[in-house]
Design an enzyme around this catalytic site. Sequence first.
Site, short mmCIF file in Angstrom:
data_model
loop_
_atom_site.label_atom_id
_atom_site.label_comp_id
_atom_site.label_asym_id
_atom_site.label_seq_id
_atom_site.Cartn_x
_atom_site.Cartn_y
_atom_site.Cartn_z
N SER A 39 1.09 -1.14 0.19
CA SER A 39 0.24 -0.23 -0.12
C SER A 39 0.71 1.40 0.37
O SER A 39 0.08 2.11 0.14
CB SER A 39 -1.14 0.20 1.37
N GLY A 55 0.25 2.73 -5.97
CA GLY A 55 -0.60 2.65 -7.21
C GLY A 55 -1.39 2.66 -6.41
O GLY A 55 -2.21 3.03 -5.76
N TYR A 84 3.08 -13.56 -15.48
CA TYR A 84 1.48 -12.97 -13.96
C TYR A 84 0.45 -13.44 -13.88
O TYR A 84 -0.15 -13.85 -13.27
CB TYR A 84 1.69 -11.70 -14.22
N1 NAP Z 1 -1.61 -1.34 -12.48
C1 NAP Z 1 -2.71 -2.23 -13.30
O1 NAP Z 1 -2.69 -1.23 -14.62
C2 NAP Z 1 -3.03 -3.88 -12.95
C3 NAP Z 1 -4.07 -3.69 -13.52
C4 NAP Z 1 -5.06 -5.60 -13.08
C5 NAP Z 1 -4.21 -5.48 -12.26
N2 NAP Z 1 -3.41 -4.53 -11.09
C6 NAP Z 1 -2.77 -5.75 -9.92
O2 NAP Z 1 -3.71 -4.68 -8.74
C7 NAP Z 1 -2.18 -4.86 -7.70
C8 NAP Z 1 -1.77 -3.94 -7.73
O3 NAP Z 1 -0.78 -3.18 -8.42
P1 NAP Z 1 -0.47 -1.61 -8.77
O4 NAP Z 1 -0.06 -1.21 -10.02
O5 NAP Z 1 -0.89 -0.67 -7.36
O6 NAP Z 1 1.77 -1.48 -8.26
P2 NAP Z 1 2.16 -1.13 -8.21
O7 NAP Z 1 2.49 0.81 -8.55
O8 NAP Z 1 3.94 -1.57 -8.62
O9 NAP Z 1 2.67 -1.64 -6.22
C9 NAP Z 1 2.67 -2.73 -5.81
C10 NAP Z 1 2.91 -2.98 -4.31
O10 NAP Z 1 3.06 -3.50 -3.57
C11 NAP Z 1 4.44 -3.56 -2.77
N3 NAP Z 1 5.08 -4.48 -2.75
C12 NAP Z 1 5.84 -5.45 -4.07
N4 NAP Z 1 6.09 -6.69 -3.54
C13 NAP Z 1 5.87 -7.03 -1.93
C14 NAP Z 1 6.48 -7.67 -1.49
N5 NAP Z 1 7.29 -8.72 -1.94
N6 NAP Z 1 6.29 -8.03 0.18
C15 NAP Z 1 5.40 -6.29 0.04
N7 NAP Z 1 5.09 -5.25 -0.88
C16 NAP Z 1 5.13 -5.69 -1.88
C17 NAP Z 1 5.28 -2.38 -4.05
O11 NAP Z 1 5.70 -1.92 -2.74
P3 NAP Z 1 7.57 -2.19 -2.61
O12 NAP Z 1 7.83 -2.00 -4.20
O13 NAP Z 1 8.28 -1.18 -1.60
O14 NAP Z 1 8.04 -3.45 -2.13
C18 NAP Z 1 3.44 -1.14 -3.98
O15 NAP Z 1 3.13 -0.59 -2.43
C19 NAP Z 1 -1.45 -5.62 -8.01
O16 NAP Z 1 -2.06 -7.12 -7.26
C20 NAP Z 1 -1.29 -6.02 -9.93
O17 NAP Z 1 -1.48 -7.26 -10.48
C21 NAP Z 1 -3.10 -3.97 -11.40
#
Ligand code: NAP
Length: 262
Positions: free
Chosen positions: A15, A18, A154
């Site tokens: 959190s 994104g 993924y």
């Molecule tokens: N963006 C899209 O277009 C999209 C579309 C469909 C679904 N989603 C889904 O929505 C969710 C959020 O996506 P987002 O685009 O917001 O991603 P994001 O901006 O890359 O953010 C991901 C978050 O997860 C954390 N994270 C990653 N690996 C981790 C770990 N091992 N332990 C704890 N925290 C971790 C990151 O922080 P750190 O890297 O600092 O750990 C960051 O806070 C994901 O499940 C993604 O698959 C996204």
Amino acid sequence: MDLQLVGKTALITGSTKGIGRKIAECLASEGVRIIINGRNQEEVAQVAQTIADRYLVETVAAPFDLANPKERMDLFALAPDIDILVNNAAIFEEKPIFKLLGTDLMRYLQVNSLAAAALSQFYLPKLLKKNKDGRIIFIASEAAIQPPKDMAHYAATKAYNLSFAKSLAMETKGSSVTVNTVMPGPTYTEGIAEMLHNVLPDVHENLRESTYMRENRPSSSIQRFIRPEEIGQFVTFVASPMAGAFSGEALRMDGGMVPTIF
Ligand SMILES: NC(=O)c1ccc[n+]([C@@H]2O[C@H](COP(=O)([O-])OP(=O)(O)OC[C@H]3O[C@@H](n4cnc5c(N)ncnc54)[C@H](OP(=O)(O)O)[C@@H]3O)[C@@H](O)[C@H]2O)c1
């Protein structure tokens, strides 16, 4: 609408940025105590402080790598008692299927699928014991049911989320606890802005989003990226006692990208 969320506690994994960050902010705006998670200690502390100051709610910093079983135990010790778990943390990138190594596949499975499964196994029995509108929400993706060619690693982890959530939901029978999955489509986060810059370097900044949607996501009805706050608001509703009739659902929010009714 009063979502009846005041005083509840929510753990939103991933959190710090994104979609997860917006989910945390939307829940905080409803008076929910928030546990912020990510791997970067400084960033987690800073986001927790910002949300506490802005929404006047208590926040807890939980800087743990959830793919690491030892760090998951540290999280459980810090936050043994919650009302809402949002399994949002995930990693993603495009990579051709024949270039994927075994280590890639394992890393994606550990972060995106197994960590969420382990958290749910820990928290669901506690939510059931409390039986007070507990919620587990997995953030999957439209890729779970429409896997892209270059994101096999993924998409498969997101299909795992859908399946695991459905089985978990069967354990909630007769209680006020629910388990659901939300499946966002392409959503405009910092990472996406950078990706658009790399994919369309010669297109003017103002036209990149519409160009990308037209050329790369032609089946989207809305022809724009979803905004993280749109998902934050929807997840906040699903997390509320008002959404008690959603159970074991895979809730699509993909801007019409998946061209099927169900
Ligand atoms: N963006 C899209 O277009 C999209 C579309 C469909 C679904 N989603 C889904 O929505 C969710 C959020 O996506 P987002 O685009 O917001 O991603 P994001 O901006 O890359 O953010 C991901 C978050 O997860 C954390 N994270 C990653 N690996 C981790 C770990 N091992 N332990 C704890 N925290 C971790 C990151 O922080 P750190 O890297 O600092 O750990 C960051 O806070 C994901 O499940 C993604 O698959 C996204």
